[in-house]
Design a protein around this motif. Structure first.
Motif, PDB file in Angstrom:
ATOM      1  N   MET A 195       0.826  -1.196   0.000  1.00 21.55           N
ATOM      2  CA  MET A 195       0.000   0.000   0.000  1.00 21.55           C
ATOM      3  C   MET A 195       0.869   1.258   0.000  1.00 21.55           C
ATOM      4  O   MET A 195       0.623   2.228  -0.734  1.00 21.55           O
TER       5      MET A 195
ATOM      6  N   ASP B   3      -7.054  -8.601  -1.739  1.00 22.12           N
ATOM      7  CA  ASP B   3      -7.824  -7.539  -1.080  1.00 22.12           C
ATOM      8  C   ASP B   3      -7.019  -6.245  -1.042  1.00 22.12           C
ATOM      9  O   ASP B   3      -7.556  -5.155  -1.295  1.00 22.12           O
ATOM     10  N   LEU B   4      -5.744  -6.356  -0.733  1.00 24.96           N
ATOM     11  CA  LEU B   4      -4.888  -5.183  -0.644  1.00 24.96           C
ATOM     12  C   LEU B   4      -4.731  -4.514  -2.010  1.00 24.96           C
ATOM     13  O   LEU B   4      -4.771  -3.283  -2.124  1.00 24.96           O
TER      14      LEU B   4
ATOM     15  N   SER C  29      -7.860  -2.632  -2.849  1.00 27.32           N
ATOM     16  CA  SER C  29      -7.932  -1.415  -2.057  1.00 27.32           C
ATOM     17  C   SER C  29      -6.965  -0.360  -2.588  1.00 27.32           C
ATOM     18  O   SER C  29      -7.312   0.825  -2.693  1.00 27.32           O
ATOM     19  N   ALA C  30      -5.747  -0.788  -2.952  1.00 21.97           N
ATOM     20  CA  ALA C  30      -4.759   0.143  -3.495  1.00 21.97           C
ATOM     21  C   ALA C  30      -5.248   0.739  -4.809  1.00 21.97           C
ATOM     22  O   ALA C  30      -5.056   1.938  -5.068  1.00 21.97           O
TER      23      ALA C  30
ATOM     24  N   ALA D  90      -5.213 -12.093   1.066  1.00 23.46           N
ATOM     25  CA  ALA D  90      -4.834 -10.809   1.644  1.00 23.46           C
ATOM     26  C   ALA D  90      -4.248  -9.892   0.578  1.00 23.46           C
ATOM     27  O   ALA D  90      -4.537  -8.684   0.554  1.00 23.46           O
TER      28      ALA D  90
END
Length: 258
Positions: free
Chosen positions: A1, A32-33, A36-37, A29
């Motif tokens: 991130m 998902d990251l 989101s990024a 994980a």
């Protein structure tokens, strides 16, 4: 991130961003990251989700296999840009000089002191007498930039070469483990083809060096370093002769590649 945040702040000077996951339990994980990024920063990226942890060289080679650009930049996920020119400087150096095979960045610690500005090599009696990479000036205040400087080898944490050359060489040698000598070996194979190796001292990035690998006191890490040192010495040891009795104390017995 945090890496994507800095890419978005400075502009991502790459045509494609490929993240390779070599830790399968973190698959969800990472997905998902990444989503989101992308929502936060709008940077397109592709994920290469390996089915098992294959190690540093195979993971980078998987990224190479999924790349499409004229140049390939190997970049660790813990290397952070703090200005926008770094990748243009490295690719520009390769474009300007067909005799240059690989160009590396200058890496610093978070406090700005020097971490990597090119490698030299020295046989270490305490580590089997094998030739190991030295990082001159590491931990010291970074001197004024001199632009592009020749080097014996550069770190794989942030380095650029032409993708066709990387494919011809087969990427990183997968006989090594963990990530100790693969970058040096790649540079030596490039130099064996008569091509140069250099560090661009204006392409500056931070590197959170080995913070994801735990304490340096891990014996398994030390033992694998010795295995890699033996493998590297088998291939390139003839370039680094043993110190002779006439060698002054403290002198480095190093034969540099021309």
């Amino acid at each position: 991130m945090y890496q994507c945040a800095l890419f978005s702040e400075h502009g991502l000077p790459a045509d494609e961003l490929v993240y390779v996951l070599d830790d399968p339990p973190k698959r969800q994980a990472l997905m998902d990251l990444a989503q989101s990024a992308y929502r936060r920063f709008g940077i397109p990226m592709r994920l290469v989700l390996l089915p098992e942890n294959l190690g540093y060289a195979p993971a980078n080679n998987a990224g190479l296999a999924h790349s499409r650009g004229e140049y390939i930049c190997y970049l660790n996920s813990d290397v952070m840009p703090h200005e926008p020119r770094w990748l243009d400087l490295l690719t520009g150096a390769l474009e300007a000089d067909p005799g240059l095979g690989i160009a590396g960045a200058l890496l610093t610690f978070e406090d700005g002191t020097l971490q990597h500005g090119g490698m030299t090599f020295k046989r270490l009696p305490q580590l089997g007498g094998f030739p190991y990479a030295m990082h001159p000036g590491k931990g010291r205040i970074r001197p004024p930039s001199r632009g592009l400087q020749p080097a014996e080898a550069v770190t794989g944490a942030c380095t650029v070469l032409r993708r066709d050359l990387a494919n011809e060489l087969g990427g990183f040698d997968e006989d090594y483990v963990v990530g100790d000598f693969e970058d040096a070996d790649l540079c030596f194979r490039i130099r064996a083809r008569g091509l140069g190796c250099a560090v661009h001292e204006d392409a500056i990035l931070w590197h959170l060096e080995r913070q994801s690998q735990g304490s340096s006191g891990n014996f398994w890490r030390h033992n694998l370093t010795l295995v890699n040192g033996w493998s590297f010495a088998r291939r390139w040891g003839h370039l680094f002769p043993e110190a002779s009795p006439s060698t002054p104390p403290g002198a480095d017995a190093v034969l540099r590649l021309s």
